[in-house]
Write a protein that holds these residues in place. Structure first.
Motif, short mmCIF file in Angstrom:
data_model
loop_
_atom_site.label_atom_id
_atom_site.label_comp_id
_atom_site.label_asym_id
_atom_site.label_seq_id
_atom_site.Cartn_x
_atom_site.Cartn_y
_atom_site.Cartn_z
N GLY A 262 0.98 -1.21 -0.01
CA GLY A 262 0.00 -0.10 -0.09
C GLY A 262 0.93 1.15 -0.01
O GLY A 262 1.89 1.31 0.52
N MET A 263 0.26 2.30 -0.59
CA MET A 263 1.20 3.42 -0.76
C MET A 263 0.29 4.55 -0.40
O MET A 263 -0.90 4.72 -0.70
CB MET A 263 1.42 3.78 -2.08
CG MET A 263 2.57 2.63 -2.78
SD MET A 263 2.83 3.05 -4.34
CE MET A 263 2.65 4.67 -4.70
N ARG A 264 0.76 5.64 0.57
CA ARG A 264 -0.12 6.90 0.93
C ARG A 264 1.06 7.94 0.74
O ARG A 264 2.09 7.89 1.37
CB ARG A 264 -0.75 6.73 2.36
CG ARG A 264 -1.06 7.92 2.75
CD ARG A 264 -2.71 8.12 2.27
NE ARG A 264 -3.35 9.10 3.16
CZ ARG A 264 -3.40 10.35 2.65
NH1 ARG A 264 -2.73 11.01 1.80
NH2 ARG A 264 -4.25 11.25 3.50
N GLU A 265 0.44 9.02 -0.07
CA GLU A 265 1.38 10.23 -0.21
C GLU A 265 0.41 11.47 0.18
O GLU A 265 -0.45 11.49 -0.47
CB GLU A 265 2.15 10.25 -1.38
CG GLU A 265 2.90 9.11 -1.72
CD GLU A 265 4.26 9.34 -2.28
OE1 GLU A 265 4.90 10.36 -2.40
OE2 GLU A 265 4.96 8.23 -2.53
N SER A 266 0.70 12.13 1.40
CA SER A 266 -0.08 13.31 1.43
C SER A 266 0.47 14.49 1.01
O SER A 266 1.64 14.68 0.61
CB SER A 266 -0.31 13.52 3.04
OG SER A 266 0.88 13.92 3.47
N THR A 267 -0.19 15.75 1.00
CA THR A 267 0.41 16.96 0.26
C THR A 267 0.36 17.80 1.69
O THR A 267 -0.15 17.32 2.81
CB THR A 267 -0.82 17.76 -0.56
OG1 THR A 267 -1.77 17.79 0.28
CG2 THR A 267 -1.13 16.89 -1.68
#
Length: 153
Positions: free
Chosen positions: A73-78
């Motif tokens: 799983g990948m999660r990249e926030s701003t």
């Protein structure tokens, strides 16, 4: 107004370890505040997520050759999304296979560690953070999620 102070090192990179034992049960930590989570590893800037996770597994479970799952799983926030940090955050949820014995050792480290199978995960999904981990694990265990990266909410 200046951005809030975040002590060094800036904890903006996390690896969530989805440890599945031989019976395909997920190892969970916590239970504080009515929530469960998985082991987490802080990842230094420039470091590889899998290398950081493998180091944790070596230290905690004496696992020298971790078996990675084919899905992650990948999660990249701003920066605007992150209320906790003054810059964007990046996380990966990595699946590892551990033996039942390694799971026993991990679970016995603390009374707040447990293992849940797919049925328990589905029934109690709202108790597990971060959001999206249960779907990733159940899809992987049941074989309906494709190999490769999956975006997490």
């Amino acid at each position: 107004m200046p951005a809030p102070h975040v002590p060094w090192p800036r904890f903006d990179r996390l690896a969530y370890l989805l440890l599945l034992d031989d019976q395909r049960r997920l190892l969970l930590c916590g239970g504080c505040c009515g929530r469960w989570t998985v082991p987490q590893v802080r990842v230094d800037v420039g470091a590889d997520f899998r290398d950081a996770a493998a180091k944790f597994l070596l230290e905690q479970l004496n696992e020298r050759n971790p078996r990675f799952g084919s899905v992650y799983g990948m999660r990249e926030s701003t920066q605007e999304e992150s209320w906790e940090f003054d810059r964007a955050t990046t996380s990966r949820a990595l699946i590892f296979h551990v033996s039942d014995e390694q799971g026993d050792r991990f679970e016995n480290n603390s009374p707040s560690h447990t293992r849940w199978g797919v049925g328990d995960l589905r029934r109690r999904r709202r108790e597990i953070t971060p959001e999206g981990l249960v779907l990733l694990v159940t899809g992987y265990v049941e074989g309906w999620i494709p190999d490769g990266p999956i975006s997490l909410p």
